[in-house]
Design an enzyme around this catalytic site. Structure first.
Site, mmCIF file in Angstrom:
data_model
loop_
_atom_site.group_PDB
_atom_site.id
_atom_site.type_symbol
_atom_site.label_atom_id
_atom_site.label_comp_id
_atom_site.label_asym_id
_atom_site.label_seq_id
_atom_site.Cartn_x
_atom_site.Cartn_y
_atom_site.Cartn_z
ATOM 1 N N GLU A 145 0.851 -1.196 0.000
ATOM 2 C CA GLU A 145 0.000 0.000 0.000
ATOM 3 C C GLU A 145 0.879 1.235 0.000
ATOM 4 O O GLU A 145 1.988 1.215 0.538
ATOM 5 C CB GLU A 145 -0.867 0.021 1.272
ATOM 6 C CG GLU A 145 -2.303 -0.413 1.065
ATOM 7 C CD GLU A 145 -3.195 0.636 0.384
ATOM 8 O OE1 GLU A 145 -2.687 1.502 -0.357
ATOM 9 O OE2 GLU A 145 -4.406 0.580 0.604
ATOM 10 N N ASP A 146 0.380 2.330 -0.581
ATOM 11 C CA ASP A 146 1.114 3.583 -0.533
ATOM 12 C C ASP A 146 1.005 4.229 0.849
ATOM 13 O O ASP A 146 1.974 4.695 1.410
ATOM 14 C CB ASP A 146 0.615 4.547 -1.628
ATOM 15 C CG ASP A 146 -0.916 4.662 -1.645
ATOM 16 O OD1 ASP A 146 -1.592 3.937 -0.896
ATOM 17 O OD2 ASP A 146 -1.424 5.488 -2.411
ATOM 18 N N ASP B 129 -4.174 5.278 6.324
ATOM 19 C CA ASP B 129 -4.733 6.434 7.023
ATOM 20 C C ASP B 129 -5.638 5.895 8.139
ATOM 21 O O ASP B 129 -5.170 5.568 9.228
ATOM 22 C CB ASP B 129 -5.482 7.261 5.971
ATOM 23 C CG ASP B 129 -6.029 8.559 6.494
ATOM 24 O OD1 ASP B 129 -6.161 8.711 7.703
ATOM 25 O OD2 ASP B 129 -6.339 9.452 5.689
ATOM 26 N N PHE C 288 -2.678 15.695 4.909
ATOM 27 C CA PHE C 288 -2.809 15.187 3.548
ATOM 28 C C PHE C 288 -1.490 15.357 2.791
ATOM 29 O O PHE C 288 -0.904 16.440 2.773
ATOM 30 C CB PHE C 288 -3.937 15.931 2.827
ATOM 31 C CG PHE C 288 -4.254 15.340 1.504
ATOM 32 C CD1 PHE C 288 -5.007 14.178 1.428
ATOM 33 C CD2 PHE C 288 -3.778 15.914 0.327
ATOM 34 C CE1 PHE C 288 -5.289 13.598 0.193
ATOM 35 C CE2 PHE C 288 -4.057 15.344 -0.901
ATOM 36 C CZ PHE C 288 -4.816 14.186 -0.964
HETATM 37 P P1 5GP Z 1 -7.638 4.485 4.667
HETATM 38 O O1 5GP Z 1 -8.675 3.497 4.249
HETATM 39 O O2 5GP Z 1 -6.465 3.877 5.396
HETATM 40 O O3 5GP Z 1 -8.234 5.633 5.438
HETATM 41 O O4 5GP Z 1 -7.126 5.204 3.375
HETATM 42 C C1 5GP Z 1 -6.423 4.560 2.421
HETATM 43 C C2 5GP Z 1 -6.423 5.294 1.109
HETATM 44 O O5 5GP Z 1 -6.818 6.677 1.214
HETATM 45 C C3 5GP Z 1 -5.032 5.300 0.559
HETATM 46 O O6 5GP Z 1 -4.768 4.135 -0.173
HETATM 47 C C4 5GP Z 1 -5.037 6.551 -0.283
HETATM 48 O O7 5GP Z 1 -5.560 6.260 -1.542
HETATM 49 C C5 5GP Z 1 -5.986 7.486 0.438
HETATM 50 N N1 5GP Z 1 -5.259 8.431 1.311
HETATM 51 C C6 5GP Z 1 -5.243 8.432 2.662
HETATM 52 N N2 5GP Z 1 -4.483 9.433 3.136
HETATM 53 C C7 5GP Z 1 -3.999 10.079 2.052
HETATM 54 C C8 5GP Z 1 -3.119 11.217 1.898
HETATM 55 O O8 5GP Z 1 -2.622 11.855 2.838
HETATM 56 N N3 5GP Z 1 -2.848 11.568 0.609
HETATM 57 C C9 5GP Z 1 -3.360 10.925 -0.465
HETATM 58 N N4 5GP Z 1 -3.011 11.372 -1.670
HETATM 59 N N5 5GP Z 1 -4.168 9.848 -0.349
HETATM 60 C C10 5GP Z 1 -4.486 9.439 0.899
#
Ligand code: 5GP
Length: 178
Positions: free
Chosen positions: A102-103, A106, A155
């Protein structure tokens, strides 16, 4: 480039190219040690992970294959409205050691969902790797095996991560200026 403008927002430099590469190399070197002698099935989650996956795999000294999956969301009829689905898995991962790439993690909801979906394919083991991790934002009990860099709950864009589709091409990671 210390500041960049993407669409309507201004971002400032947060993680340099060198710091990113060092983090990727650290992750790869731990994988090389811990997964030595095993056949590894890497699964990158699109779109954001493409740069990280490309850099990581070049540092791996393991027998590995790689595929990329995407999370598709569509309007469903369930009470929550949005239904997500993992698409693109054509390979058999049964009894394989899978490493999900995963990149960024969050809230952890996405990775938790992905992990649950993948369990249905009965892999031998699922390891979770993320380049960036926001511990303050994470609400899910996901146990991450490989974390590149922990960051605050802000972000970020660059190195594959986008803001409304743009900014993925940046070599460094930038954080939004409020
Ligand atoms: P989660 O489900 O963990 O909240 O979010 C995962 C996805 O939200 C990541 O794979 C990414 O696509 C997006 N995301 C969460 N935080 C960021 C951020 O700070 N920047 C960007 N560009 N995408 C984010």
């Amino acid at each position: 480039m210390d500041n960049v403008r993407i669409l309507d927002k201004e971002f400032k430099l947060f993680i340099s190219e060198k710091q990113i590469q060092e983090a990727v190399e650290r992750m790869a070197s731990r994988m090389n040690k811990e997964l030595k002698g095993q056949k590894i099935f890497l699964i990158g989650i699109l779109n954001g992970c493409f740069m990280f996956a490309a850099d990581l795999i070049r540092n791996l000294d393991l027998d590995c294959t790689i595929t990329f999956l995407k999370l598709a969301s569509y309007q469903g009829t369930s009470s929550t409205g949005k239904v997500k689905r993992l698409i693109g898995l054509n390979e058999d991962i049964k009894d394989q050691v899978v490493v999900v790439l995963e990149d960024i993690v969050d809230t952890g909801i996405t990775l938790d969902f992905i992990q649950k979906q993948l369990r249905g394919y009965e892999p031998a083991e699922i390891k979770l790797a993320t380049l960036l991790y926001k511990p303050e934002a994470c609400r899910q009990d996901v146990s991450l095996d490989y974390v590149g860099i922990e960051i605050p709950d802000d972000f970020v864009v660059g190195y594959g991560l986008d803001y409304n589709g743009y900014g993925r091409n940046l070599r460094q990671i930038y954080t939004v200026i409020e």
